[in-house]
Design an enzyme around this catalytic site. Structure first.
Site, mmCIF file in Angstrom:
data_model
loop_
_atom_site.group_PDB
_atom_site.id
_atom_site.type_symbol
_atom_site.label_atom_id
_atom_site.label_comp_id
_atom_site.label_asym_id
_atom_site.label_seq_id
_atom_site.Cartn_x
_atom_site.Cartn_y
_atom_site.Cartn_z
ATOM 1 N N CYS A 121 0.823 -1.211 0.000
ATOM 2 C CA CYS A 121 0.000 0.000 0.000
ATOM 3 C C CYS A 121 0.862 1.269 0.000
ATOM 4 O O CYS A 121 1.514 1.559 -0.993
ATOM 5 C CB CYS A 121 -0.979 -0.027 1.176
ATOM 6 S SG CYS A 121 -2.337 1.154 0.956
ATOM 7 N N HIS A 218 -3.861 -4.790 0.568
ATOM 8 C CA HIS A 218 -3.372 -5.244 1.874
ATOM 9 C C HIS A 218 -3.479 -6.766 2.011
ATOM 10 O O HIS A 218 -4.439 -7.270 2.589
ATOM 11 C CB HIS A 218 -4.176 -4.573 2.998
ATOM 12 C CG HIS A 218 -3.769 -3.159 3.252
ATOM 13 N ND1 HIS A 218 -2.760 -2.829 4.129
ATOM 14 C CD2 HIS A 218 -4.212 -1.997 2.727
ATOM 15 C CE1 HIS A 218 -2.605 -1.503 4.153
ATOM 16 N NE2 HIS A 218 -3.472 -0.970 3.308
ATOM 17 N N GLU A 220 -1.988 -8.656 3.994
ATOM 18 C CA GLU A 220 -1.918 -9.094 5.404
ATOM 19 C C GLU A 220 -3.306 -9.190 6.029
ATOM 20 O O GLU A 220 -3.467 -9.832 7.073
ATOM 21 C CB GLU A 220 -1.005 -8.160 6.212
ATOM 22 C CG GLU A 220 -1.632 -6.867 6.700
ATOM 23 C CD GLU A 220 -1.777 -5.803 5.616
ATOM 24 O OE1 GLU A 220 -1.410 -6.059 4.458
ATOM 25 O OE2 GLU A 220 -2.277 -4.709 5.949
#
Ligand code: MN
Length: 243
Positions: A121, A218, A220
């Site tokens: 990001c 993202h 994660e």
């Protein structure tokens, strides 16, 4: 003989953090850190995560990079437009000049020393800025990208001959989209490895290198999906192989 996956072989992965304010049992206090999701993603992938504070000075950055096997650049506020030689526009959110300075140096030294980098990001935008690209300061014309929903939101198409394709094994997938800014002018040496349907750049890499990946979304927050967890497995594996 030690187990190949044991502690002696764990790649040490630095995760570049943010600064903030919180109320603690001692009253208001400033903190430096990263979201738990990044830390878990690295550790679950077999890496040893360490947190990097955003107030690292120049000498500290060099000392830290020399000891890291890999680096994650994380999400956060907007990058100060002065970092890419532009005046600030009407909407600039959460600029942290200390963090900008530390991360620009972290990226350049990591690239120079071939420390593998996963840039997420804001981190992907930093990769572009560090190599003298520019950013769209306010993505107002693409409202689908500036979202608060952490679930997958829009489709990206992956370039066939890319590292991204090799890492994920797919030609397109749905990703979340929590970014306020985006790549405008691509930096020399970078290439786009995924785009959204509206043309917004969603992933970057460096032609001829297999140790740098940037993604605008993202992963994660999506690690239940093996194609997203694959980014962290790739980073840990590449970092361990380099040691
Ligand atoms: Mn997006």
């Amino acid at each position: 003989m030690r187990n190949a996956g044991g502690p002696a072989r764990r790649a040490v992965i630095g995760i570049a953090g943010a600064a903030g304010e919180a109320v603690t049992y001692l009253g208001p206090a400033s903190w430096q850190g990263v979201a738990t999701t990044y830390v878990r993603a690295i550790q679950d992938a077999g890496g040893a995560p360490v947190l990097l504070p955003p107030i690292l000075d120049g000498d500290s950055v060099s000392a830290v990079i020399a000891r890291l096997d890999g680096l994650v650049l994380t999400g956060g506020g907007d990058i100060g437009p002065s970092c890419y030689r532009q005046p600030p526009g009407e909407v600039v959110l959460g600029v942290d000049p200390d963090r900008d300075r530390a991360e620009l140096q972290l990226i350049l030294e990591a690239l120079a020393l071939h420390v593998p980098v996963l840039a997420i990001c804001r981190g992907m935008q930093m990769l572009n800025v560090a190599l003298r690209g520019t950013l769209v300061q306010h993505l107002a014309d693409h409202p689908a990208h500036f979202d608060t929903d952490v679930a997958a939101r829009h489709v990206v198409t992956v370039r066939p001959d890319s590292l991204l394709r090799r890492v994920t094994g797919v030609s397109s997938f749905r990703v979340n989209s929590l970014h306020h800014q985006a790549v405008l002018d691509l930096a020399p040496g970078l290439r786009v490895s995924a785009v959204a349907d509206d043309g917004v750049v969603e992933a970057l890499e460096i032609a001829g290198r297999d140790d740098v990946l940037g993604v605008q979304w993202h992963p994660e927050l999506l690690t239940n999906d093996p194609r997203q967890a694959a980014f962290f497995a790739w980073l840990v594996m590449t970092s361990a192989a380099r040691r």
